[in-house]
Scaffold this active site. Structure first.
Site, mmCIF file in Angstrom:
data_model
loop_
_atom_site.group_PDB
_atom_site.id
_atom_site.type_symbol
_atom_site.label_atom_id
_atom_site.label_comp_id
_atom_site.label_asym_id
_atom_site.label_seq_id
_atom_site.Cartn_x
_atom_site.Cartn_y
_atom_site.Cartn_z
ATOM 1 N N TYR A 1 -5.115 5.005 1.792
ATOM 2 C CA TYR A 1 -4.947 3.705 1.146
ATOM 3 C C TYR A 1 -4.751 3.867 -0.366
ATOM 4 C CZ TYR A 1 -6.055 -0.533 -1.251
ATOM 5 O OH TYR A 1 -5.987 -1.590 -2.122
ATOM 6 N N GLU B 1 -8.652 0.482 -7.867
ATOM 7 C CA GLU B 1 -8.644 0.499 -6.401
ATOM 8 C C GLU B 1 -9.923 1.118 -5.834
ATOM 9 O OE1 GLU B 1 -6.752 -1.131 -4.421
ATOM 10 O OE2 GLU B 1 -5.555 -1.826 -6.104
ATOM 11 N N ASP C 1 -5.447 -1.651 4.303
ATOM 12 C CA ASP C 1 -6.884 -1.855 4.132
ATOM 13 C C ASP C 1 -7.311 -2.986 5.076
ATOM 14 O OD1 ASP C 1 -5.983 -4.186 2.964
ATOM 15 O OD2 ASP C 1 -7.232 -4.026 1.177
#
Ligand code: SF4
Length: 349
Positions: A120, A37, A138
């Protein structure tokens, strides 16, 4: 209903990616979710693929990452850009070992307190690795939500952020947040694209106000871009045996932590004499000759960069240290475009 269509669509066309287990319902390694991520935050999927595989091979666990020296960590980040992400991964890995026995803390706010982990990434770790009903938000989800509801605003102010996060929470409140979150991201990336969204293939087409009003491309509104101009000098020091000097750059707002050519800010009023600031890297007695090569222009994030290129030939041979890079290796070692432009200007123009 909309959740079913979304999940079915996702399971049917779910692309195979190195960070995705074959079984879409499997719990994932939180460390691997975190790495993927963070890499994906500002870098394209295709670029991340090979870096992710190499990273996991060399730092397969949070322990391996915490124990690595910073230079090695940054070397593995080469090609992904925004080096502060790699520095934060390294710092956070050390904290995870020291404070949390190498695991992520249970509590969302403790995860968000780790360096480089925002709301996030915390949501991605909690939903995809632990299968908790936690939201993510996002750019992909912002675009989808804005279009579904015809929201003509971005999550800029606190009340606007609350609206978007509340929406993300409604999507993730069931047991399968791990798959809903990922499906929304995939949908944003492959169908609900910024330009020319592929609405006829979209599992949410029935719910989408933007497509029914035929105005998808106008949502969300564009961010106003505020560009700052940064004037500087980029310094190429060549040793008597033909090697180029590099530093770990700390001094600029846009290349934080990245290895590269020495660089410093200077005012437009600066003359063309030898700049005292370059004496940080070479003493006047060691200079064989120097000359100005002209200016280069470049843009990184919101910065419009205008740099004068200063070439300095040293009387001395290079020392045995990782600061000196053989000319044959400069393309790999100075992997950002600003450095490559400066090297081209000084050595090939
Ligand atoms: S219908 Fe089109 S605009 Fe609406 S969410 Fe789907 S892809 Fe995006």
């Amino acid at each position: 209903m909309k959740l079913n269509s979304l999940v079915q669509w996702f399971l049917k066309q779910r692309a195979s990616l190195p960070w995705r287990p074959e079984d879409p319902h499997a719990k994932r390694d939180p460390y691997a979710v975190w790495i993927s991520e963070v890499m994906l935050q500002q870098t394209q999927v295709e670029t991340v693929k090979k870096h992710y595989i190499a990273w996991l091979k060399d730092f397969p666990t949070v322990y391996d990452l915490a124990q690595a020296d910073e230079e090695n960590v940054l070397l593995h980040w080469q090609g992904l850009g925004y080096y502060s992400r790699a520095k934060n991964l390294h710092k956070a890995a050390k904290i995870l070992i020291e404070k949390y026995n190498g695991d992520f803390p249970k509590n969302r706010s403790e995860i968000e307190a780790l360096p480089g982990i925002g709301k996030y990434t915390a949501g991605a770790i909690l939903s995809m690795a632990r299968h908790e009903s936690e939201p993510i938000l996002d750019g992909n989800l912002i675009r989808i939500f804005s279009r579904l509801h015809l929201w003509n605003f971005l999550p800029t102010s606190k009340p606007e952020q609350d609206i978007y996060w509340d929406e993300a929470r409604t999507w993730s409140q069931g047991k399968n947040a791990y798959i809903i979150n990922e499906a929304l991201m995939e949908m944003g990336r492959t169908l609900c694209k910024p330009q020319n969204p592929l609405c006829p293939n979209c599992p949410l087409q029935q719910e989408c106000k933007a497509t029914s009003e035929n105005c998808s491309s106008q949502y969300p509104p564009r961010k106003k871009s505020i560009q700052e101009t940064w004037h500087g000098v980029i310094v190429i020091i060549e040793s008597a045996d033909g090697k180029i000097f590099s530093v770990q750059e700390e001094d600029t707002p846009f290349l934080k932590g990245q290895r590269g050519l020495p660089l410093f800010e200077f005012s437009k009023a600066h003359g063309k004499g030898f700049p005292g600031k370059a004496e940080r890297w070479i003493t006047p007695e060691s200079i064989e000759e120097y000359h100005w090569c002209g200016a280069i222009k470049h843009a990184i994030t919101k910065y419009k960069i205008e740099c004068q290129v200063l070439y300095i030939r040293s009387k001395d041979k290079s020392k045995k240290s990782s600061h000196w890079v053989a000319r044959a290796n400069i393309k790999q070692a100075f992997a950002n475009s600003l450095n490559l432009k400066a090297l081209h200007k000084a050595l090939e123009d």
